[in-house]
Design an enzyme around this catalytic site. Structure first.
Site, PDB file in Angstrom:
ATOM      1  N   HIS A 182     -17.718  31.233   3.641  1.00  0.00           N
ATOM      2  CA  HIS A 182     -16.654  31.419   2.653  1.00  0.00           C
ATOM      3  C   HIS A 182     -16.105  32.820   2.761  1.00  0.00           C
ATOM      4  CE1 HIS A 182     -19.651  28.672   0.690  1.00  0.00           C
ATOM      5  NE2 HIS A 182     -18.564  27.955   0.531  1.00  0.00           N
TER       6      HIS A 182
ATOM      7  N   HIS B 181     -28.239  30.821  -4.138  1.00  0.00           N
ATOM      8  CA  HIS B 181     -28.560  29.544  -3.481  1.00  0.00           C
ATOM      9  C   HIS B 181     -29.949  29.544  -2.867  1.00  0.00           C
ATOM     10  CE1 HIS B 181     -25.386  26.633  -3.756  1.00  0.00           C
ATOM     11  NE2 HIS B 181     -24.476  27.577  -3.608  1.00  0.00           N
TER      12      HIS B 181
HETATM   13  N1  LIG Z   1     -23.394  25.295   4.284  1.00  0.00           N
HETATM   14  C1  LIG Z   1     -23.141  24.480   3.298  1.00  0.00           C
HETATM   15  O1  LIG Z   1     -22.133  23.798   3.317  1.00  0.00           O
HETATM   16  C2  LIG Z   1     -24.091  24.376   2.135  1.00  0.00           C
HETATM   17  C3  LIG Z   1     -23.747  23.595   1.005  1.00  0.00           C
HETATM   18  C4  LIG Z   1     -24.689  23.469  -0.020  1.00  0.00           C
HETATM   19  C5  LIG Z   1     -25.946  24.069   0.090  1.00  0.00           C
HETATM   20  N2  LIG Z   1     -26.246  24.810   1.209  1.00  0.00           N
HETATM   21  C6  LIG Z   1     -27.565  25.380   1.424  1.00  0.00           C
HETATM   22  O2  LIG Z   1     -28.498  24.306   1.382  1.00  0.00           O
HETATM   23  C7  LIG Z   1     -29.766  24.844   1.152  1.00  0.00           C
HETATM   24  C8  LIG Z   1     -30.550  23.966   0.203  1.00  0.00           C
HETATM   25  O3  LIG Z   1     -31.894  24.336   0.401  1.00  0.00           O
HETATM   26  P1  LIG Z   1     -33.094  23.806  -0.474  1.00  0.00           P
HETATM   27  O4  LIG Z   1     -34.327  24.378   0.120  1.00  0.00           O
HETATM   28  O5  LIG Z   1     -32.808  24.039  -1.902  1.00  0.00           O
HETATM   29  O6  LIG Z   1     -33.069  22.226  -0.311  1.00  0.00           O
HETATM   30  P2  LIG Z   1     -33.178  21.263   0.971  1.00  0.00           P
HETATM   31  O7  LIG Z   1     -33.048  19.877   0.432  1.00  0.00           O
HETATM   32  O8  LIG Z   1     -32.257  21.671   2.049  1.00  0.00           O
HETATM   33  O9  LIG Z   1     -34.647  21.465   1.533  1.00  0.00           O
HETATM   34  C9  LIG Z   1     -35.777  21.024   0.838  1.00  0.00           C
HETATM   35  C10 LIG Z   1     -36.760  20.481   1.828  1.00  0.00           C
HETATM   36  O10 LIG Z   1     -37.098  21.467   2.798  1.00  0.00           O
HETATM   37  C11 LIG Z   1     -38.343  21.152   3.354  1.00  0.00           C
HETATM   38  N3  LIG Z   1     -39.186  22.345   3.486  1.00  0.00           N
HETATM   39  C12 LIG Z   1     -39.359  23.340   2.584  1.00  0.00           C
HETATM   40  N4  LIG Z   1     -40.247  24.244   3.043  1.00  0.00           N
HETATM   41  C13 LIG Z   1     -40.648  23.805   4.262  1.00  0.00           C
HETATM   42  C14 LIG Z   1     -41.561  24.290   5.242  1.00  0.00           C
HETATM   43  N5  LIG Z   1     -42.241  25.427   5.070  1.00  0.00           N
HETATM   44  N6  LIG Z   1     -41.721  23.586   6.379  1.00  0.00           N
HETATM   45  C15 LIG Z   1     -41.022  22.449   6.584  1.00  0.00           C
HETATM   46  N7  LIG Z   1     -40.168  21.942   5.682  1.00  0.00           N
HETATM   47  C16 LIG Z   1     -39.972  22.603   4.539  1.00  0.00           C
HETATM   48  C17 LIG Z   1     -39.005  20.155   2.431  1.00  0.00           C
HETATM   49  O11 LIG Z   1     -39.097  18.933   3.067  1.00  0.00           O
HETATM   50  C18 LIG Z   1     -38.071  20.045   1.238  1.00  0.00           C
HETATM   51  O12 LIG Z   1     -37.975  18.723   0.757  1.00  0.00           O
HETATM   52  C19 LIG Z   1     -29.567  26.262   0.642  1.00  0.00           C
HETATM   53  O13 LIG Z   1     -29.928  27.150   1.697  1.00  0.00           O
HETATM   54  C20 LIG Z   1     -28.071  26.332   0.382  1.00  0.00           C
HETATM   55  O14 LIG Z   1     -27.575  27.615   0.554  1.00  0.00           O
HETATM   56  C21 LIG Z   1     -25.337  24.951   2.219  1.00  0.00           C
HETATM   57  N1  LIG Z   2     -21.893  27.116  -2.109  1.00  0.00           N
HETATM   58  C1  LIG Z   2     -22.479  25.935  -1.512  1.00  0.00           C
HETATM   59  C2  LIG Z   2     -22.033  25.865  -0.074  1.00  0.00           C
HETATM   60  O1  LIG Z   2     -22.516  26.918   0.655  1.00  0.00           O
HETATM   61  C3  LIG Z   2     -22.095  24.655  -2.204  1.00  0.00           C
HETATM   62  C4  LIG Z   2     -22.591  24.502  -3.615  1.00  0.00           C
HETATM   63  C5  LIG Z   2     -23.093  23.400  -4.209  1.00  0.00           C
HETATM   64  N2  LIG Z   2     -23.361  23.701  -5.487  1.00  0.00           N
HETATM   65  C6  LIG Z   2     -23.009  24.946  -5.682  1.00  0.00           C
HETATM   66  N3  LIG Z   2     -22.553  25.448  -4.545  1.00  0.00           N
HETATM   67 ZN   LIG Z   3     -22.431  27.522  -4.117  1.00  0.00          ZN
END
Ligand SMILES: NC(=O)c1ccc[n+]([C@@H]2O[C@H](COP(=O)([O-])OP(=O)(O)OC[C@H]3O[C@@H](n4cnc5c(N)ncnc54)[C@H](O)[C@@H]3O)[C@@H](O)[C@H]2O)c1
Ligand SMILES: N[C@H](CO)Cc1c[nH]c[nH+]1
Ligand SMILES: [Zn+2]
Length: 455
Positions: free
Chosen positions: A349, A284
């Site tokens: 999880h 992720h």
């Molecule tokens: N806990 C949950 O239920 C769950 C579920 C799905 C995904 N996730 C997590 O969500 C996250 C998704 O992260 P992602 O980065 O792919 O997408 P994201 O959409 O969360 O973040 C992207 C945005 O972060 C900002 N960003 C990036 N670098 C930056 C910086 N240096 N300074 C300020 N802003 C900045 C930008 O605006 C960018 O558009 C992953 O960490 C994943 O593990 C958690």
């Molecule tokens: N594992 C993530 C929640 O931590 C959710 C997700 C979205 N797509 C795949 N996985």
């Molecule tokens: Zn996942």
């Protein structure tokens, strides 16, 4: 099984083997309890103090300059020129369907049905309770009126997250739903996200990601409607921004940051499956965290070898390897000890890759979502089994639940008291109010009782 009151050994024969590509996870042998706290720490990047500072600056800027700030941040962070507009147009929405392969459309529709079915079953019953004769109390669930859904899109377009948020929002009946997701460099939104939005009848879609999207939802801008509650996971910037939003009177679902998984594996576990589950969360993001607990050194070593083998062909190996740098495989002595460690860590999880998962599951006190047995991969819950994948991370499973139908509902209490009811309850209230020194409260009863007595 009773919640364990296990006390770990305070003496240690803990050893740390340095990681390398062949040994991607650090292995710890029988750490003593004083050493557990360090092993339960989240990735250092999550705690970085500069994140909060940076997010506070972005937040203040968006609240002051509105759309102009959103356009600048889209350029800086997403490389997108959005001067044509921050909102997805009806034409963009319409064009999306044709770009989604039909097999994917079918899969999304089935996942939608499963998630809907599981969340529909969470609808609270409305029950009227007569606490004393003539004193009737009840609760009504009312949808949060204006909700903001954040769908991550930084490194992967998580259309599955839109299902996890949109389905309960629609079931709850929230009248206003605003979706924010980061734009792609060409200024478009991933068509699968738009297809899923159409399935959910969501049409207010803003091309904004990160802290700036959360700031916009918290106060509104020229293009972004302000909302009452913000939902959805994201990276550490999004998570810090959501926490900041609460200072502006906006509620949030919970801190749902970088993904985590903790696997408890006994000697019945299949190292191939365990390694795949660990990698599914490591991929992720670089600040994801995966932890393996086992009472079998053979399982740990075989899983370690499997992680290395599977990594070699993983498209997101670079991301996963960085996450694995801060991940751990820990050899402990008993199932009780592993469960005790896990409850302290409170993972997002928890996978129970053990012979008797039901028994162990009864002792779980802190985890976002639990996966039982060797054939229940966490990926099933991420996409399609029906449970919600928006879950508390960073230890917040100690005090928060994941998203559910309830997250989108407020419960308003009601009561109606009859003349007989007032006669039953009146003296009780008068006595208590006088004892608190609040005579006006007592009088609100007394005057009514006198009026009833006078006929
Ligand atoms: N806990 C949950 O239920 C769950 C579920 C799905 C995904 N996730 C997590 O969500 C996250 C998704 O992260 P992602 O980065 O792919 O997408 P994201 O959409 O969360 O973040 C992207 C945005 O972060 C900002 N960003 C990036 N670098 C930056 C910086 N240096 N300074 C300020 N802003 C900045 C930008 O605006 C960018 O558009 C992953 O960490 C994943 O593990 C958690
Ligand atoms: N594992 C993530 C929640 O931590 C959710 C997700 C979205 N797509 C795949 N996985
Ligand atoms: Zn996942």
């Amino acid at each position: 099984m009773q919640v364990p009151t296990y006390q770990a050994s305070t003496t240690s024969d803990c050893q740390l083997l340095a990681p390398n590509f062949a040994n991607p996870m650090q292995i710890f042998h029988y750490p003593s309890q004083p050493e557990w706290a360090a092993l339960q720490q989240r990735a250092a990047a999550q705690q970085a103090p500069d994140v909060e500072q940076r997010v506070a600056q972005i937040f203040a800027d968006v609240r002051q300059r509105g759309d102009a700030a959103l356009l600048e941040y889209a350029q800086t962070f997403d490389g997108a020129d959005l001067r044509a507009g921050l909102r997805v147009t009806p034409a963009e929405l319409e064009a999306a369907v044709g770009q989604v392969p039909s097999a994917l459309q079918t899969a999304i529709r089935q996942a939608h049905a499963n998630i809907r079915r599981f969340h529909e079953a969470q609808r609270p019953a409305e029950e009227k309770v007569e606490t004393m004769p003539g004193v009737l109390c009840w609760r009504r669930a009312v949808p949060v009126q204006r909700v903001g859904l954040y769908v991550p899109g930084g490194t992967a377009p998580l259309f599955s997250t839109l299902l996890m948020l949109g389905v309960p929002a629609r079931l709850a009946g929230c009248p206003e739903v605003v979706l924010c997701t980061p734009p792609r460099p060409d200024g478009s939104v991933n068509p699968v996200i738009l297809f899923t939005a159409q399935l959910l009848n969501i049409t207010t879609i803003i091309k904004a990601g990160g802290a700036q999207a959360v700031a916009a939802l918290s106060g509104g801008t020229e293009s972004v409607p302000a909302v009452d509650k913000i939902f959805g996971p994201g990276n550490r910037y999004v998570t810090a921004a959501k926490q900041l939003a609460t200072r502006y009177g906006v509620a949030i679902d919970m801190p749902a940051g970088p993904s985590e998984v903790l696997v408890i594996a006994d000697e019945s576990a299949n190292p191939v499956f365990v390694a795949a589950d660990l990698l599914s969360q490591a991929e992720h993001g670089p600040d994801s965290q995966v932890i393996l607990l086992s009472d079998s050194l053979a399982v740990i070593e075989a899983t370690q070898a499997e992680v290395a083998r599977q990594l070699a062909t993983l498209p997101r190996a670079a991301v996963a390897t960085r996450a694995l740098d801060e991940s751990r495989a820990i050899l402990l002595r008993t199932p009780e000890e592993m469960l005790f460690f896990s409850n302290q860590y409170a993972p997002e999880h928890l996978i129970l890759a053990v012979q008797n998962p039901e028994q162990l599951a009864e002792g779980v006190t802190s985890a976002g979502s639990v996966f039982l047995g060797h054939l229940t991969p966490e990926a099933a819950g991420d996409y399609a089994s029906g449970t919600n994948h928006t879950l508390p991370t960073n230890g917040y499973a100690r005090n928060y639940s994941g998203v559910s139908l309830d997250s989108f509902l407020k419960k308003i209490t009601y009561q109606r008291i009859t003349a007989a009811g007032l006669q039953h309850i009146g003296a009780i209230v008068e006595t208590m109010a006088e004892a608190e020194g609040l005579s006006a409260h007592a009088r609100a009863i007394t005057l009514r009782l006198e009026s009833l007595a006078a006929g």
